[in-house]
Design an enzyme around this catalytic site. Structure first.
Site, PDB file in Angstrom:
ATOM      1  N   CYS A   1      -8.842  67.400   1.050  1.00 55.10           N
ATOM      2  CA  CYS A   1      -8.407  68.389   0.114  1.00 55.10           C
ATOM      3  C   CYS A   1      -6.892  68.342  -0.124  1.00 55.10           C
ATOM      4  O   CYS A   1      -6.039  68.464   0.637  1.00 55.10           O
ATOM      5  CB  CYS A   1      -8.554  69.684   0.585  1.00 55.10           C
ATOM      6  SG  CYS A   1      -7.749  71.346  -0.191  1.00 55.10           S
TER       7      CYS A   1
ATOM      8  N   CYS B   1      -4.915  71.360   0.381  1.00 51.64           N
ATOM      9  CA  CYS B   1      -4.549  71.669   1.922  1.00 51.64           C
ATOM     10  C   CYS B   1      -3.525  70.725   2.511  1.00 51.64           C
ATOM     11  O   CYS B   1      -2.749  71.292   3.305  1.00 51.64           O
ATOM     12  CB  CYS B   1      -5.944  71.357   2.466  1.00 51.64           C
ATOM     13  SG  CYS B   1      -7.547  72.232   2.018  1.00 51.64           S
TER      14      CYS B   1
END
Length: 126
Positions: free
Chosen positions: A30, A33
């Site tokens: 991600c 993230c």
């Protein structure tokens, strides 16, 4: 303070054993993230009295499911074992600081009273 890797095995112990815990639900693939990780780690250094933990949602799918994590990153804050904040999406450092300060300033007696009132109201409706 270093960021703690949270798993099914240590999650409950960390939450119950500490006054305030910030949890970052994330995954290695991600991009948002990965962009949020240095902000989260810098906040961990800035607030040594707060526990900062990360849950890898790929490896800890049960935990992610238990907290109904639908998108990542998701930041959840526990104070005195009560989930008081949860939000999907990356936060800039200034917004993360604000959220932490607000969480630290909460009157937990009032939070508990509100939870008890909601539970009584729910029981009265059944």
């Amino acid at each position: 303070m270093a960021v703690v890797e949270l798993t099914q095995d240590n999650f409950e112990q960390i939450i119950t054993g500490n006054e305030m815990v910030l949890v970052d639900f994330w995954a290695p693939w991600c991009a948002p993230c990965r962009a949020f990780a240095p902000i989260f780690e810098a906040a961990a250094e800035k607030y040594p009295e707060v526990i900062f933990g990360k849950v890898n949602t790929d490896e800890e799918q049960e935990l992610a499911g238990a907290f109904q994590v639908r998108s990542i990153p998701t930041l959840t804050i526990f104070r005195q074992q009560i989930g008081i904040f949860s939000q999907a999406g990356s936060l800039p450092a200034s917004a993360l600081d604000q959220v932490i300060e607000q969480a630290k300033a909460l009157d937990m007696e009032q939070v508990r009273a509100e939870i008890a009132a909601q539970q009584q109201e729910g029981e009265a409706q059944h």
